[in-house]
Design an enzyme around this catalytic site. Structure first.
Site, PDB file in Angstrom:
ATOM      1  N   ASP A  32       0.867  -1.169   0.000  1.00  0.00           N
ATOM      2  CA  ASP A  32       0.000   0.000   0.000  1.00  0.00           C
ATOM      3  C   ASP A  32       0.913   1.231   0.000  1.00  0.00           C
ATOM      4  OD1 ASP A  32      -2.377   1.617   0.435  1.00  0.00           O
ATOM      5  OD2 ASP A  32      -1.717   1.777   2.523  1.00  0.00           O
ATOM      6  N   ASP A  53      -0.125   5.108   0.965  1.00  0.00           N
ATOM      7  CA  ASP A  53      -0.348   6.029   2.089  1.00  0.00           C
ATOM      8  C   ASP A  53      -0.356   5.258   3.402  1.00  0.00           C
ATOM      9  OD1 ASP A  53      -1.477   8.774   0.697  1.00  0.00           O
ATOM     10  OD2 ASP A  53      -2.086   6.988  -0.404  1.00  0.00           O
ATOM     11  N   ASP A  87      -1.611  -0.771   5.884  1.00  0.00           N
ATOM     12  CA  ASP A  87      -1.869  -0.247   7.229  1.00  0.00           C
ATOM     13  C   ASP A  87      -3.355  -0.060   7.502  1.00  0.00           C
ATOM     14  OD1 ASP A  87      -1.925   2.004   5.364  1.00  0.00           O
ATOM     15  OD2 ASP A  87      -2.149   3.248   7.157  1.00  0.00           O
TER      16      ASP A  87
END
Length: 225
Positions: free
Chosen positions: A10, A12, A168
């Site tokens: 991922d 961001d 996250d």
């Protein structure tokens, strides 16, 4: 967990700390409305949730409300105008990526961020060595749908079950599970409203260097078997 043939990330909150610029876009909107800024620490957890999460945190407005769409467009335009003023890679992410390169393990990016933003941002963050960049609008579906992860595996020419996906947000873990990939929660990221221990990821790691050590251990285990 088997040794990965590819690592997908991922963006961001996993590779890059983009929350400062995302939060700044929200507070710029509030300033235009003569509202006081929201504390950064109150906005940061929503940075991986995109416009929906940040507008909700900044204005308590949901997509069902009539004013949401206009605010979403305004937010995206504001963010695009100052996309990498304070954004940087998380500490030790460059070391992690160099380590994967040394082991000749290809790595790529799968994000829900639209290509409109990823295309200028990737080189500004010095991530242009990524073997693939799958944006939120690359496929017909965004995470937690598995389609973006499966497209990344296709572009890399590696079976999905031989890939690890690190993110996250709960949606990242759900997408990895749906795609048949090993799922790893990046606990150093934004993590949203729930703690990673509740996501049922295959592993939880606290730092990029911990991920590198895990990959090395699995790599050596496979080489020695």
């Amino acid at each position: 967990m088997q040794s990965p043939q590819a690592i997908l990330f991922d963006l961001d909150g996993t590779l890059a700390d983009t929350a400062p610029d995302l939060a700044a876009a929200i507070n710029s909107m509030r300033l235009k409305r003569q509202l006081p800024p929201v504390q950064y620490n109150s906005l940061r957890p929503f940075a991986s949730a995109g416009a929906r999460g940040l507008i909700g945190a900044g204005f308590n407005i949901t997509p069902e409300q009539p004013e949401y769409e206009a605010m979403r467009v305004e937010f995206l335009n504001q963010y695009e105008s100052a996309i990498a003023v304070h954004s940087n890679l998380f500490r030790h992410v460059p070391d992690l990526l160099r380590g994967l390169d040394v082991m000749e393990i290809p790595w790529g990016i799968v994000t829900n961020k639209a290509m409109r933003f990823t295309k200028p941002l990737i080189p500004l963050l010095d991530l242009q060595e990524s073997r693939c960049v799958i944006s939120g609008d690359t496929t017909a579906h965004a995470k937690p749908h598995p389609a973006p992860l499966l497209e990344a595996a296709r572009q890399l020419g590696i079976r999905a079950e031989n890939c690890w996906y690190i993110g996250d947000d709960l949606r990242d873990i759900q997408a990895a599970e749906a795609a048949g990939m090993t799922s790893i929660a990046a606990a150093w990221g934004y993590c949203g409203a729930t703690e990673p221990k509740h996501w049922k990821a295959d592993a939880i790691i606290d730092s990029p260097l911990e991920l590198l050590e895990l990959v090395r251990a699995k790599h050596l285990q496979t080489a020695g078997s």
